[in-house]
Design a protein around this motif. Structure first.
Motif, short mmCIF file in Angstrom:
data_model
loop_
_atom_site.label_atom_id
_atom_site.label_comp_id
_atom_site.label_asym_id
_atom_site.label_seq_id
_atom_site.Cartn_x
_atom_site.Cartn_y
_atom_site.Cartn_z
N ILE A 34 0.76 -1.41 -0.09
CA ILE A 34 0.13 0.17 0.06
C ILE A 34 0.99 1.12 -0.08
O ILE A 34 1.85 1.31 0.71
N THR A 35 0.65 2.16 -0.93
CA THR A 35 1.39 3.41 -1.00
C THR A 35 0.57 4.70 -0.42
O THR A 35 1.04 5.49 -0.37
N SER A 36 -0.83 4.46 -0.69
CA SER A 36 -1.58 5.79 -0.39
C SER A 36 -2.75 5.08 0.51
O SER A 36 -3.35 3.94 0.24
N ALA A 37 -2.97 5.56 1.55
CA ALA A 37 -4.20 5.38 2.45
C ALA A 37 -5.04 6.65 2.82
O ALA A 37 -4.52 7.57 3.29
N VAL A 38 -6.30 6.69 2.61
CA VAL A 38 -7.26 7.48 3.30
C VAL A 38 -7.63 7.17 4.60
O VAL A 38 -8.20 6.02 4.87
N CYS A 39 -7.38 8.05 5.42
CA CYS A 39 -8.04 8.18 6.65
C CYS A 39 -9.36 8.44 6.79
O CYS A 39 -9.69 9.61 6.65
N THR A 40 -10.26 7.66 7.16
CA THR A 40 -11.68 7.86 7.25
C THR A 40 -12.36 7.32 8.33
O THR A 40 -13.35 6.50 8.45
N PRO A 41 -12.02 8.23 9.56
CA PRO A 41 -12.52 8.02 10.72
C PRO A 41 -14.05 8.37 10.73
O PRO A 41 -14.52 9.09 9.72
N HIS A 42 -14.98 7.53 11.52
CA HIS A 42 -16.44 7.75 11.70
C HIS A 42 -16.78 9.27 11.80
O HIS A 42 -16.00 9.65 12.90
N PHE A 43 -17.70 9.97 11.12
CA PHE A 43 -18.45 11.04 11.64
C PHE A 43 -19.73 10.65 11.67
O PHE A 43 -20.58 10.44 10.80
N ASP A 44 -20.09 11.08 13.00
CA ASP A 44 -21.79 10.97 13.41
C ASP A 44 -22.16 12.34 14.25
O ASP A 44 -21.47 12.37 15.35
N TYR A 45 -23.08 13.23 13.77
CA TYR A 45 -23.43 14.10 14.55
C TYR A 45 -23.75 13.96 15.99
O TYR A 45 -24.01 14.93 16.79
N THR A 46 -24.34 12.59 16.19
CA THR A 46 -24.65 12.27 17.70
C THR A 46 -23.45 12.33 18.69
O THR A 46 -23.62 12.31 19.79
N ASN A 47 -22.49 12.28 18.05
CA ASN A 47 -21.12 12.03 18.80
C ASN A 47 -20.23 13.21 19.04
O ASN A 47 -19.54 13.64 19.93
N ILE A 48 -20.26 14.19 17.86
CA ILE A 48 -19.13 15.20 17.88
C ILE A 48 -19.51 16.28 16.83
O ILE A 48 -20.28 15.82 16.05
N SER A 49 -19.09 17.50 17.14
CA SER A 49 -19.63 18.44 16.03
C SER A 49 -18.57 18.71 15.02
O SER A 49 -17.46 17.73 15.08
#
Length: 235
Positions: A34-49
């Motif tokens: 792997i030479t490129s990786a996208v960091c895709t953490p979860h986003f959910d309005y119920t947890n964080i702005s």
């Protein structure tokens, strides 16, 4: 090789617990090419702005990027955006998109059927924000398992379908996974890695090998090229 769905960033969601885990995941990524990786953490309005999310992501990215570079891996910012009506009230989703692109990884409801309101929401999301949604782990939604037509409708709307590599080896999802690939509905295969053991980046290499053995029509080359092209940084 590119991985556009990872939970490589540490201490931001249910992915890597700490920076040591992130580094161990990078080591595995390097080993499998792997030479490129996208960091895709979860986003959910119920947890964080959004502002809080972006601030934490920026801080984690700034610490991890030079380490990743030492492993010969470019990491890009992104997120796994849970699509809800509240998202449509945002002024922009630019910062949720894969870095410097108009692609955004989207998680849909895990319901047995997607009601018209859900499809309308996705349509409005595409039109209003002028983005191309990449539907995360499409094979895992009950609506798709129940009826493959649900996945076809997503493609007709202009969405791209992403498959989790591990689903090629999990009994619950194998049948649906093979149908999706045979119908040429899958454009992206990703690790959706969270750690170094139960959900390791290594599964991506295993999945490409499995697809190559099962499908002789150039599916692996197409999927690899598509993933690579998504992550070409646009100035």
């Amino acid at each position: 090789m590119t991985d556009i769905h990872t939970h490589l960033l540490y201490d931001i969601d249910d992915g890597a617990e700490n920076i040591e885990t992130s580094i161990a995941m990078l080591e595995i990524m390097k080993c499998i090419g792997i030479t490129s990786a996208v960091c895709t953490p979860h986003f959910d309005y119920t947890n964080i702005s959004p502002d809080e999310f972006f601030a934490i992501r920026k801080e984690r990215m700034s610490k991890l990027a030079p380490i990743a570079n030492d492993y010969g891996i470019t990491i890009l910012s992104g997120c796994e955006l849970r699509l809800t009506p509240r998202v449509l009230n945002l002024e922009s989703v630019d910062n949720f998109c894969i870095e410097n692109t108009r692609y955004v990884l989207v998680e849909l409801p895990f319901s047995n059927e997607w009601e018209k309101t859900c499809i309308d929401m996705l349509t409005n999301f595409i039109d209003y924000f002028n983005v191309t949604p990449i539907i995360a782990h499409v094979e895992r939604y009950p609506a798709v398992i129940k009826n493959i037509r649900a996945a076809e409708k997503l493609v007709e709307l202009g969405a791209i379908l992403q498959l989790d590599a591990s689903s090629l080896f999990e009994k619950l999802y194998i049948k649906t996974t093979k149908k999706l690939i045979k119908k040429e509905l899958i454009s992206v295969v990703s690790s959706d890695c969270h750690n170094t053991h139960s959900r390791s980046p290594e599964i991506l290499a295993d999945a490409y090998s499995e697809i190559s053995g099962l499908f002789k029509n150039g599916a692996v080359e197409y999927i690899k090229n598509f993933s690579d092209n998504i992550c070409k940084i646009k100035n």
